[in-house]
Scaffold this active site. Structure first.
Site, PDB file in Angstrom:
ATOM      1  N   ASN A 152     -64.753-112.024 -32.433  1.00  0.00           N
ATOM      2  CA  ASN A 152     -63.519-111.846 -31.649  1.00  0.00           C
ATOM      3  C   ASN A 152     -62.651-113.108 -31.577  1.00  0.00           C
ATOM      4  O   ASN A 152     -61.470-113.028 -31.243  1.00  0.00           O
ATOM      5  CB  ASN A 152     -63.829-111.356 -30.228  1.00  0.00           C
TER       6      ASN A 152
ATOM      7  N   ASP B 139     -65.449-100.100 -26.988  1.00  0.00           N
ATOM      8  CA  ASP B 139     -64.409-100.124 -28.021  1.00  0.00           C
ATOM      9  C   ASP B 139     -63.225 -99.242 -27.634  1.00  0.00           C
ATOM     10  O   ASP B 139     -63.385 -98.255 -26.926  1.00  0.00           O
ATOM     11  CB  ASP B 139     -65.027 -99.652 -29.349  1.00  0.00           C
TER      12      ASP B 139
HETATM   13  C1  FPP Z   1     -62.855-103.839 -27.829  1.00  0.00           C
HETATM   14  O1  FPP Z   1     -61.656-103.131 -27.779  1.00  0.00           O
HETATM   15  C2  FPP Z   1     -63.084-104.541 -26.580  1.00  0.00           C
HETATM   16  C3  FPP Z   1     -63.157-105.914 -26.436  1.00  0.00           C
HETATM   17  C4  FPP Z   1     -63.030-106.849 -27.548  1.00  0.00           C
HETATM   18  C5  FPP Z   1     -63.359-106.551 -25.137  1.00  0.00           C
HETATM   19  C6  FPP Z   1     -63.966-105.709 -24.135  1.00  0.00           C
HETATM   20  C7  FPP Z   1     -64.268-106.382 -22.864  1.00  0.00           C
HETATM   21  C8  FPP Z   1     -64.152-105.775 -21.682  1.00  0.00           C
HETATM   22  C9  FPP Z   1     -63.641-104.393 -21.528  1.00  0.00           C
HETATM   23  C10 FPP Z   1     -64.518-106.356 -20.398  1.00  0.00           C
HETATM   24  C11 FPP Z   1     -65.430-107.490 -20.381  1.00  0.00           C
HETATM   25  C12 FPP Z   1     -65.691-107.878 -19.016  1.00  0.00           C
HETATM   26  C13 FPP Z   1     -66.112-109.092 -18.627  1.00  0.00           C
HETATM   27  C14 FPP Z   1     -66.359-109.342 -17.208  1.00  0.00           C
HETATM   28  C15 FPP Z   1     -66.321-110.197 -19.571  1.00  0.00           C
HETATM   29  P1  FPP Z   1     -60.610-103.402 -28.915  1.00  0.00           P
HETATM   30  O2  FPP Z   1     -59.611-104.382 -28.415  1.00  0.00           O
HETATM   31  O3  FPP Z   1     -61.300-103.789 -30.182  1.00  0.00           O
HETATM   32  O4  FPP Z   1     -59.940-102.004 -29.084  1.00  0.00           O
HETATM   33  P2  FPP Z   1     -59.208-101.474 -30.394  1.00  0.00           P
HETATM   34  O5  FPP Z   1     -60.284-101.310 -31.433  1.00  0.00           O
HETATM   35  O6  FPP Z   1     -58.642-100.176 -29.933  1.00  0.00           O
HETATM   36  O7  FPP Z   1     -58.171-102.481 -30.782  1.00  0.00           O
END
Ligand code: FPP
Length: 230
Positions: free
Chosen positions: A60, A12
């Protein structure tokens, strides 16, 4: 070497990290993807057997089309960049979640990585992609019902329910870490986390380092796990 077999991570804070640095959200996901490699390599070096990462949840899909499209590109970026190293380190790729709804070209890249690493015997890097725990539990129950219709002597128990979950071949989750300070489970491994240790760390995923992983493992080793006993 640690006694910890299975670590699960909610990645996250990519978006907030990007915003804080004046970058678009996608940059946070890109740096976060590189960090999956860094932490997987570190976990493998620590002797961990399975590392499950929450890469894309069933919720998501509600994000903007641009962001969803970008998130669906991450497997291409990840495996293009790191497949050679994953093979050298004997890391095996698996996935939990529903492949059917993932765009075809992304699903193909994931399947190729799974196939290519299927004989590797080192750490399992397990991607939760299009994963939702409630859906997994309902699907599991429906799978059981299908079998039950053929054989009414079957019983669903706490011990055998895991056979109907996506994680059926994996060991119990010992430790769940969530980065970026939020203290929620967010529909991640609800059944599997019943007796896991939980750790919530304040740094965003792109800033979570191998040293921090080591600190979490050390803290885990000090915890007194009683599984409801005394
Ligand atoms: C949450 O951060 C993260 C995600 C929704 C995606 C995370 C995925 C990866 C880091 C890599 C995955 C790799 C592969 C190979 C599939 P957020 O966007 O919710 O952060 P925020 O809460 O600060 O907005």
């Amino acid at each position: 070497m640690t006694t910890l077999k299975h670590i699960a991570i909610i990645l996250d804070g990519n978006g907030r990290w990007a915003k804080a640095h004046g970058y678009p959200r996608t940059q946070g996901h890109l740096v976060g993807t590189d960090n999956v490699r860094n932490i997987a390599v570190a976990a493998n070096d620590e002797g961990i057997k399975v590392m499950t990462v929450y890469a894309f949840s069933t919720e998501n899909w509600k994000r903007s089309k641009d962001e969803v499209d970008y998130l669906m590109k991450l497997p291409f970026l990840f495996f293009n960049k790191f497949m050679k190293e994953l093979m050298e380190k004997n890391i095996k790729i698996t996935m939990i979640g529903e492949m059917e709804d993932i765009p075809k070209d992304t699903a193909k890249v994931l399947q190729k990585a799974i196939d290519q690493t299927s004989n590797n015997t080192g750490m399992i890097l397990n991607f939760a992609m299009n994963y939702g725990s409630r859906r997994e539990i309902i699907n599991g129950f429906n799978k059981f019902l299908d079998e039950y219709k053929k054989d009414e002597s079957l019983k669903l128990t706490e011990d055998n329910f895991n056979n109907y979950l996506y994680t059926n071949e994996l060991p119990e989750v010992d430790l769940m870490i969530r980065t970026s300070g939020e203290q929620r489970i967010s529909n991640f491994l609800l059944w599997q986390l019943a007796y896991s240790e939980l750790m919530f760390v304040d740094v965003a995923w792109p800033e979570f380092t191998p040293k921090m992983l080591k600190e979490c493992i050390e803290a885990f080793e000090k915890r007194d796990r009683r599984f409801g006993g005394v």
